[in-house]
Design an enzyme around this catalytic site. Sequence first.
Site, PDB file in Angstrom:
ATOM      1  N   ASP A  50       0.624  -1.140  -0.095  1.00  0.00           N
ATOM      2  CA  ASP A  50       0.050   0.219  -0.038  1.00  0.00           C
ATOM      3  C   ASP A  50       0.932   1.222   0.108  1.00  0.00           C
ATOM      4  OD1 ASP A  50      -2.326  -1.759  -0.070  1.00  0.00           O
ATOM      5  OD2 ASP A  50      -2.256  -1.759   2.471  1.00  0.00           O
ATOM      6  N   LYS A 104       2.082   2.242  -5.185  1.00  0.00           N
ATOM      7  CA  LYS A 104       2.577   1.498  -6.575  1.00  0.00           C
ATOM      8  C   LYS A 104       1.668   1.953  -7.612  1.00  0.00           C
ATOM      9  CE  LYS A 104       2.907  -2.532  -4.500  1.00  0.00           C
ATOM     10  NZ  LYS A 104       2.479  -2.090  -2.924  1.00  0.00           N
ATOM     11  N   GLY A 155      -4.195  -4.457  -3.960  1.00  0.00           N
ATOM     12  CA  GLY A 155      -5.226  -3.492  -4.228  1.00  0.00           C
ATOM     13  C   GLY A 155      -4.589  -2.315  -4.728  1.00  0.00           C
ATOM     14  N   HIS A 156      -4.555  -1.863  -6.573  1.00  0.00           N
ATOM     15  CA  HIS A 156      -3.796  -0.687  -6.662  1.00  0.00           C
ATOM     16  C   HIS A 156      -4.765   0.064  -7.089  1.00  0.00           C
ATOM     17  CE1 HIS A 156       0.056  -3.614  -7.191  1.00  0.00           C
ATOM     18  NE2 HIS A 156      -0.464  -3.415  -6.126  1.00  0.00           N
ATOM     19  N   GLN A 165       2.358  -5.972  -3.342  1.00  0.00           N
ATOM     20  CA  GLN A 165       2.611  -6.327  -1.899  1.00  0.00           C
ATOM     21  C   GLN A 165       3.974  -5.360  -1.467  1.00  0.00           C
ATOM     22  OE1 GLN A 165       1.949  -9.615  -3.346  1.00  0.00           O
ATOM     23  NE2 GLN A 165       0.048  -8.662  -2.995  1.00  0.00           N
TER      24      GLN A 165
HETATM   25  P1  IMO Z   1      -0.630  -4.146  -2.391  1.00  0.00           P
HETATM   26  O1  IMO Z   1      -0.100  -4.736  -3.658  1.00  0.00           O
HETATM   27  C1  IMO Z   1      -1.220  -4.796   1.883  1.00  0.00           C
HETATM   28  C2  IMO Z   1      -0.933  -8.604   3.630  1.00  0.00           C
HETATM   29  C3  IMO Z   1      -2.201  -8.820   4.208  1.00  0.00           C
HETATM   30  C4  IMO Z   1      -1.654  -9.935   5.189  1.00  0.00           C
HETATM   31  C5  IMO Z   1      -0.486 -10.658   4.612  1.00  0.00           C
HETATM   32  C6  IMO Z   1      -0.929 -12.104   4.061  1.00  0.00           C
HETATM   33  O2  IMO Z   1      -1.713  -3.292  -2.565  1.00  0.00           O
HETATM   34  O3  IMO Z   1       0.460  -3.220  -1.710  1.00  0.00           O
HETATM   35  P2  IMO Z   1      -2.054 -12.792   1.850  1.00  0.00           P
HETATM   36  O4  IMO Z   1      -3.493 -12.573   1.587  1.00  0.00           O
HETATM   37  O5  IMO Z   1      -1.198 -12.119   0.843  1.00  0.00           O
HETATM   38  O6  IMO Z   1      -1.774 -14.276   2.255  1.00  0.00           O
HETATM   39  O7  IMO Z   1      -1.895 -12.006   3.336  1.00  0.00           O
HETATM   40  O8  IMO Z   1      -0.174  -9.744   3.550  1.00  0.00           O
HETATM   41  N1  IMO Z   1      -1.028  -8.165   1.980  1.00  0.00           N
HETATM   42  C7  IMO Z   1      -1.180  -6.854   1.677  1.00  0.00           C
HETATM   43  N2  IMO Z   1      -1.047  -5.912   2.650  1.00  0.00           N
HETATM   44  N3  IMO Z   1      -0.984  -4.383   0.473  1.00  0.00           N
HETATM   45  C8  IMO Z   1      -1.042  -5.602  -0.256  1.00  0.00           C
HETATM   46  O9  IMO Z   1      -0.888  -5.696  -1.664  1.00  0.00           O
HETATM   47  C9  IMO Z   1      -1.074  -6.742   0.438  1.00  0.00           C
HETATM   48  N4  IMO Z   1      -1.196  -8.087  -0.109  1.00  0.00           N
HETATM   49  C10 IMO Z   1      -1.195  -8.806   1.017  1.00  0.00           C
HETATM   50  O10 IMO Z   1      -2.798  -7.991   4.931  1.00  0.00           O
HETATM   51  O11 IMO Z   1      -1.192  -9.026   6.406  1.00  0.00           O
HETATM   52 MG    MG Z   2      -3.212  -3.049  -0.824  1.00  0.00          MG
END
Ligand code: IMO
Ligand code: MG
Length: 409
Positions: free
Chosen positions: A13, A16, A40-41, A210
């Site tokens: 988050d 990106k 979630g972009h 992530q």
């Molecule tokens: P973007 O691309 C923020 C976090 C989840 C959880 C951990 C594991 O938007 O930056 P998962 O469902 O991947 O097995 O969850 O990773 N998480 C994210 N946190 N932004 C994301 O993606 C995330 N994708 C996974 O909240 O703590």
């Molecule tokens: Mg996210």
Amino acid sequence: MRNLCIVGLQWGDEGKGKIVDYYADRFHAVVRFNGGSNAGHTIVHNGRTFVFHLLPSGLLKKKRLLIGPGVALDPLTLNEELGMLAKEGGEADLMVDERCTLVTPLEKELDSFIEGLRGAKPIGTTKRGIGPSYAMRALRLTPRAGDLAKGDFDLSSAIAFYRTFLKEIPDLSGWTENSKKILAGRTGDVGGEIMALNDAGHSVMFEGAQGTLLDLIFGTYPFVTGAHTIASYVPAGLGIPNGALGDVMGVAKAYTTRVGGGPFPTEIPGETGEQIRKEGKEYGATTGRPRRVGWLDIVGLKYAVRLNGVSELALTKVDILTKIREMKVCVGYSIDGEETGDFSKALPRLAEAKPVYRTMPSFYGLELRENHLPQAAEQLVEFLEEELKVKVTLVSTGEERSATMQRHA
Ligand code: IMO
Ligand code: MG
């Protein structure tokens, strides 16, 4: 022009999506190389907000979109996003790698099931079935996107495995038919496609999902995601040579957030944290959960810069701090009275780490005009450049494309 990789340097988050959208014009294609619909972009364009979980963020710029084999693919999410795009009058020029591991409804069941087993210490996954999909690939139990598209799709071993611990197995025939239609004519060899584009003189952008501290191996394990989030996964995960990675731009927010469980040394308790959450709209784009909020952590950033080989940095959400009276950055951790600036060393005891803060000039009330960074913000940027030994190329001062300051070419 060289290829460019965009990666998150915190716990996701970081903004990106906005940075990918900002640079997309310069590239022929945008490639997702990791994660799945846990991402979630968000892109804000002409006052409208678009959130994409699976399609690369180059879609509003009508770029060629590639989804690499390192992505855990949920065909239904893909279909929803293609539908959203069609409503906007666009059609995706999309290729999904035939080696993508799939997310079926069973992997989502397993995600919830395992979280239940963790009792008082859940990871707080997005429940999108991401970890289980990669695990099923490692177990060699689940077919892949190409098998589904070709109709050569046998789930019987996977179902036999799920029957050993799930009480009910849903009927997957409808899902299979539907997904097959969604993927028909869209699968191929994404690594080969990237090399062909490069050979023809076109460069591509790799869009990370992530953040570094959520990397399966190098993050805050076990509070991590199910795959790799660092730049070296671009060549490994796409099947392209290391030299094709190109430049690496790290994205960091001017403060830090984290969703779900796990250690977070700079987390801000109380009112200031709440205020940043509100001003920064820090609620999960995928799950809607309130994000935990903390100060900028230089110790974590140094680790992330090293792991990714970051050559330049984009600093985002600077505008949010103009609503906040305090301004601190973490320059070290104290564990049992001993100070360290080494994230890797601190990792096993990160939950006990007390941040050592440096107070910086507050951003409160600063006016962010086009192409001019007020002194306090410039001071933070210069401090980051000195500490991290990378150039801060971009500073984002708002959600819209236009609210972006280019500091270096
Ligand atoms: P973007 O691309 C923020 C976090 C989840 C959880 C951990 C594991 O938007 O930056 P998962 O469902 O991947 O097995 O969850 O990773 N998480 C994210 N946190 N932004 C994301 O993606 C995330 N994708 C996974 O909240 O703590
Ligand atoms: Mg996210």
